[in-house]
Design a protein around this motif. Sequence first.
Motif, PDB file in Angstrom:
ATOM      1  N   ILE A  94     -30.892-100.623 115.503  1.00 37.40           N
ATOM      2  CA  ILE A  94     -30.069-101.441 116.425  1.00 37.40           C
ATOM      3  C   ILE A  94     -28.759-101.883 115.751  1.00 37.40           C
ATOM      4  O   ILE A  94     -28.056-102.754 116.272  1.00 37.40           O
ATOM      5  N   GLY A  95     -28.447-101.291 114.595  1.00 36.68           N
ATOM      6  CA  GLY A  95     -27.267-101.711 113.832  1.00 36.68           C
ATOM      7  C   GLY A  95     -25.963-101.169 114.406  1.00 36.68           C
ATOM      8  O   GLY A  95     -25.956-100.395 115.375  1.00 36.68           O
ATOM      9  N   ASP A  96     -24.841-101.580 113.753  1.00 37.48           N
ATOM     10  CA  ASP A  96     -23.510-101.138 114.208  1.00 37.48           C
ATOM     11  C   ASP A  96     -23.381 -99.625 114.145  1.00 37.48           C
ATOM     12  O   ASP A  96     -22.756 -99.016 115.004  1.00 37.48           O
ATOM     13  N   ASP A  97     -23.996 -99.022 113.093  1.00 38.95           N
ATOM     14  CA  ASP A  97     -23.840 -97.553 112.977  1.00 38.95           C
ATOM     15  C   ASP A  97     -24.554 -96.848 114.125  1.00 38.95           C
ATOM     16  O   ASP A  97     -24.086 -95.831 114.630  1.00 38.95           O
ATOM     17  N   ALA A  98     -25.673 -97.422 114.588  1.00 42.50           N
ATOM     18  CA  ALA A  98     -26.378 -96.817 115.731  1.00 42.50           C
ATOM     19  C   ALA A  98     -25.478 -96.871 116.965  1.00 42.50           C
ATOM     20  O   ALA A  98     -25.339 -95.884 117.693  1.00 42.50           O
ATOM     21  N   VAL A  99     -24.828 -98.016 117.169  1.00 39.25           N
ATOM     22  CA  VAL A  99     -23.948 -98.180 118.337  1.00 39.25           C
ATOM     23  C   VAL A  99     -22.777 -97.197 118.234  1.00 39.25           C
ATOM     24  O   VAL A  99     -22.457 -96.493 119.205  1.00 39.25           O
ATOM     25  N   GLU A 100     -22.151 -97.131 117.050  1.00 39.13           N
ATOM     26  CA  GLU A 100     -20.996 -96.227 116.877  1.00 39.13           C
ATOM     27  C   GLU A 100     -21.394 -94.762 117.052  1.00 39.13           C
ATOM     28  O   GLU A 100     -20.716 -94.003 117.741  1.00 39.13           O
ATOM     29  N   LEU A 101     -22.490 -94.383 116.413  1.00 36.63           N
ATOM     30  CA  LEU A 101     -22.930 -92.976 116.518  1.00 36.63           C
ATOM     31  C   LEU A 101     -23.300 -92.630 117.962  1.00 36.63           C
ATOM     32  O   LEU A 101     -23.005 -91.537 118.447  1.00 36.63           O
ATOM     33  N   ALA A 102     -23.942 -93.572 118.654  1.00 37.05           N
ATOM     34  CA  ALA A 102     -24.329 -93.321 120.055  1.00 37.05           C
ATOM     35  C   ALA A 102     -23.080 -93.188 120.932  1.00 37.05           C
ATOM     36  O   ALA A 102     -23.012 -92.313 121.786  1.00 37.05           O
ATOM     37  N   GLU A 103     -22.106 -94.055 120.681  1.00 42.64           N
ATOM     38  CA  GLU A 103     -20.868 -93.988 121.482  1.00 42.64           C
ATOM     39  C   GLU A 103     -20.147 -92.658 121.297  1.00 42.64           C
ATOM     40  O   GLU A 103     -19.598 -92.097 122.230  1.00 42.64           O
ATOM     41  N   ALA A 104     -20.158 -92.169 120.057  1.00 39.25           N
ATOM     42  CA  ALA A 104     -19.409 -90.936 119.746  1.00 39.25           C
ATOM     43  C   ALA A 104     -20.190 -89.663 120.111  1.00 39.25           C
ATOM     44  O   ALA A 104     -19.668 -88.555 119.992  1.00 39.25           O
ATOM     45  N   LEU A 105     -21.435 -89.831 120.538  1.00 40.17           N
ATOM     46  CA  LEU A 105     -22.290 -88.660 120.798  1.00 40.17           C
ATOM     47  C   LEU A 105     -21.751 -87.820 121.954  1.00 40.17           C
ATOM     48  O   LEU A 105     -21.435 -88.355 123.021  1.00 40.17           O
ATOM     49  N   LYS A 106     -21.666 -86.507 121.734  1.00 38.42           N
ATOM     50  CA  LYS A 106     -21.139 -85.611 122.782  1.00 38.42           C
ATOM     51  C   LYS A 106     -22.292 -84.841 123.429  1.00 38.42           C
ATOM     52  O   LYS A 106     -23.370 -84.718 122.840  1.00 38.42           O
ATOM     53  N   PRO A 107     -22.060 -84.302 124.638  1.00 40.37           N
ATOM     54  CA  PRO A 107     -23.103 -83.494 125.268  1.00 40.37           C
ATOM     55  C   PRO A 107     -23.602 -82.414 124.312  1.00 40.37           C
ATOM     56  O   PRO A 107     -22.807 -81.806 123.595  1.00 40.37           O
ATOM     57  N   GLY A 108     -24.914 -82.229 124.291  1.00 37.71           N
ATOM     58  CA  GLY A 108     -25.498 -81.208 123.414  1.00 37.71           C
ATOM     59  C   GLY A 108     -25.878 -81.748 122.041  1.00 37.71           C
ATOM     60  O   GLY A 108     -26.508 -81.044 121.254  1.00 37.71           O
ATOM     61  N   GLU A 109     -25.499 -83.000 121.749  1.00 38.46           N
ATOM     62  CA  GLU A 109     -25.786 -83.547 120.412  1.00 38.46           C
ATOM     63  C   GLU A 109     -27.038 -84.448 120.427  1.00 38.46           C
ATOM     64  O   GLU A 109     -27.423 -84.982 121.462  1.00 38.46           O
ATOM     65  N   ILE A 110     -27.627 -84.594 119.225  1.00 36.39           N
ATOM     66  CA  ILE A 110     -28.844 -85.413 119.087  1.00 36.39           C
ATOM     67  C   ILE A 110     -28.632 -86.457 117.988  1.00 36.39           C
ATOM     68  O   ILE A 110     -28.150 -86.125 116.899  1.00 36.39           O
ATOM     69  N   LEU A 111     -29.009 -87.679 118.296  1.00 32.82           N
ATOM     70  CA  LEU A 111     -28.990 -88.760 117.302  1.00 32.82           C
ATOM     71  C   LEU A 111     -30.426 -89.266 117.144  1.00 32.82           C
ATOM     72  O   LEU A 111     -31.113 -89.522 118.136  1.00 32.82           O
ATOM     73  N   LEU A 112     -30.861 -89.395 115.910  1.00 31.73           N
ATOM     74  CA  LEU A 112     -32.202 -89.946 115.631  1.00 31.73           C
ATOM     75  C   LEU A 112     -32.031 -91.354 115.059  1.00 31.73           C
ATOM     76  O   LEU A 112     -31.238 -91.556 114.131  1.00 31.73           O
ATOM     77  N   LEU A 113     -32.771 -92.307 115.602  1.00 30.08           N
ATOM     78  CA  LEU A 113     -32.719 -93.681 115.083  1.00 30.08           C
ATOM     79  C   LEU A 113     -33.796 -93.884 114.019  1.00 30.08           C
ATOM     80  O   LEU A 113     -34.871 -93.292 114.105  1.00 30.08           O
ATOM     81  N   GLU A 114     -33.512 -94.743 113.065  1.00 29.48           N
ATOM     82  CA  GLU A 114     -34.504 -95.087 112.035  1.00 29.48           C
ATOM     83  C   GLU A 114     -35.738 -95.738 112.689  1.00 29.48           C
ATOM     84  O   GLU A 114     -35.655 -96.257 113.819  1.00 29.48           O
ATOM     85  N   ASN A 115     -36.833 -95.663 111.986  1.00 31.87           N
ATOM     86  CA  ASN A 115     -38.140 -96.181 112.429  1.00 31.87           C
ATOM     87  C   ASN A 115     -38.030 -97.543 113.150  1.00 31.87           C
ATOM     88  O   ASN A 115     -37.605 -98.532 112.565  1.00 31.87           O
ATOM     89  N   LEU A 116     -38.439 -97.562 114.401  1.00 28.45           N
ATOM     90  CA  LEU A 116     -38.375 -98.788 115.209  1.00 28.45           C
ATOM     91  C   LEU A 116     -39.214 -99.909 114.594  1.00 28.45           C
ATOM     92  O   LEU A 116     -38.882-101.082 114.703  1.00 28.45           O
ATOM     93  N   ARG A 117     -40.301 -99.539 113.937  1.00 31.35           N
ATOM     94  CA  ARG A 117     -41.218-100.571 113.415  1.00 31.35           C
ATOM     95  C   ARG A 117     -40.727-101.193 112.108  1.00 31.35           C
ATOM     96  O   ARG A 117     -41.427-102.030 111.535  1.00 31.35           O
ATOM     97  N   PHE A 118     -39.505-100.807 111.661  1.00 32.19           N
ATOM     98  CA  PHE A 118     -38.913-101.551 110.556  1.00 32.19           C
ATOM     99  C   PHE A 118     -38.502-102.943 111.039  1.00 32.19           C
ATOM    100  O   PHE A 118     -38.222-103.829 110.251  1.00 32.19           O
ATOM    101  N   TYR A 119     -38.458-103.098 112.342  1.00 33.51           N
ATOM    102  CA  TYR A 119     -38.270-104.427 112.955  1.00 33.51           C
ATOM    103  C   TYR A 119     -39.602-104.858 113.551  1.00 33.51           C
ATOM    104  O   TYR A 119     -40.167-104.134 114.379  1.00 33.51           O
ATOM    105  N   LYS A 120     -40.070-106.038 113.159  1.00 35.60           N
ATOM    106  CA  LYS A 120     -41.348-106.494 113.720  1.00 35.60           C
ATOM    107  C   LYS A 120     -41.223-106.776 115.214  1.00 35.60           C
ATOM    108  O   LYS A 120     -42.202-106.823 115.953  1.00 35.60           O
ATOM    109  N   GLU A 121     -39.976-106.938 115.670  1.00 30.67           N
ATOM    110  CA  GLU A 121     -39.720-107.187 117.101  1.00 30.67           C
ATOM    111  C   GLU A 121     -40.217-106.035 117.980  1.00 30.67           C
ATOM    112  O   GLU A 121     -40.541-106.240 119.149  1.00 30.67           O
ATOM    113  N   GLU A 122     -40.247-104.824 117.433  1.00 36.25           N
ATOM    114  CA  GLU A 122     -40.694-103.665 118.223  1.00 36.25           C
ATOM    115  C   GLU A 122     -42.118-103.891 118.748  1.00 36.25           C
ATOM    116  O   GLU A 122     -42.374-103.854 119.940  1.00 36.25           O
TER     117      GLU A 122
END
Length: 395
Positions: A94-122
């Motif tokens: 949920i960090g800034d890099d996730a937001v930036e990478l998601a915003e810049a993502l183009k059709p056909g591209e894949i972004l993988l996020l780090e393990n959700l359970r690194f946050y106990k909130e998950e």
Amino acid sequence: MQSVSNYNFSGKKALVRVDFNVPLNDRFEITDDTRIKATIPTIEKILKDGGSVILMSHLGRPKDGPTEKYSLKHLVTPLSIVFGVQVKFATDCIGDDAVELAEALKPGEILLLENLRFYKEEEKGDVDFAKKLARLGDVWVNDAFGTAHRAHASTAVVGQFFNEKVSGYVMQAELDNAKKILENAERPFTAIMGGSKISDKILIIEQLLDKVDNLIIGGGMTYTFTLAEGGKIGKSICEPDKVELAKSLLEKAKAKGVKLYMPVDNVCADDFNNNANRQTVTTGEIPDGWEGLDIGPKSVELFQKVVAESKTILWNGPMGVFEFPNFAIGTNAIADAVVKATEENGAFSLIGGGDSASAVNNAGYGDRVSYVSTGGGALLEYMEGKVLPGVAALE
Ligand code: AMP
């Protein structure tokens, strides 16, 4: 429920919950990529439509935040190979890099996020955390049937932040096959229940008594039944506090006209290991100091006959300690019978998650049964008649 097959992802960023909780060895190499392969159709459909994919998953059970062992970065290269594109990686889901990478993502591209359970909130199903995840995509796709019984942030809570919610192909196939068993089973319908403990399976067994013609019980849970009937079980695994429950199940099966089949013989061992001394004894006659680790040949013959005459087969849980090759004979023989019934008699066979799925896959039979479920606990809860939060969130 909106399905991935009739949704057009063109120009959309799809936030996809997958189950990439895969086993890794000491060198962080994937030792079984079944769960990854299962998501290929959903991800390819999104990319082919002209959408982009943001993948989110958990891996293992990290206790205290980021841990090397549970990092999803180990999956970047294997996923890039599977999908034929360089998968991008956000080191904080949920960090800034996730937001930036998601915003810049183009059709056909894949972004993988780090393990959700690194946050106990998950796992807490935290609403703010879910909202932060939701910022990343335009449409939420849930393809993680295996975690659909959990009301976690990414599996259920996140759904409230999307107008567009879509079930992936894995989710759809799991639900379709489970429904086929529960609602449209051709008869005779046989359920084969195994595994270590009766307490884990009691709710599903009770539900199944209303639906099946035959119930086969094998594995460690049998010994609680044997105890209930006054038999000798040596040092076999059992739950003495569940003896009354076992007795009431026997009575319920009788009252409902379900034919119940239990092992008539057992392969027992003088120690819990593959090379222990073995002997086959009649049920209820296991000597002191010995423990039942597999069903015997007469039980195999009995169970095979029932399976051969079935038109619908549901199998959950091994017949013995199948991890030890010397005690996998009963489990493999049942796998064999299920394959035969499927291929030769046109039976519909569903293998229900967890250990029975690995037993069938280990025997090389994964493609020779009708369906192997990837959702262990989720499938059981669905069959127990419970509402799965991850499914409800899609509706
Ligand atoms: P479950 O997760 O409940 O389906 O149980 C699967 C586990 O049950 C496997 O790891 C098997 O080794 C174990 N199991 C099956 N039969 C026996 C048995 N007779 N004694 C001890 N463990 C057993």
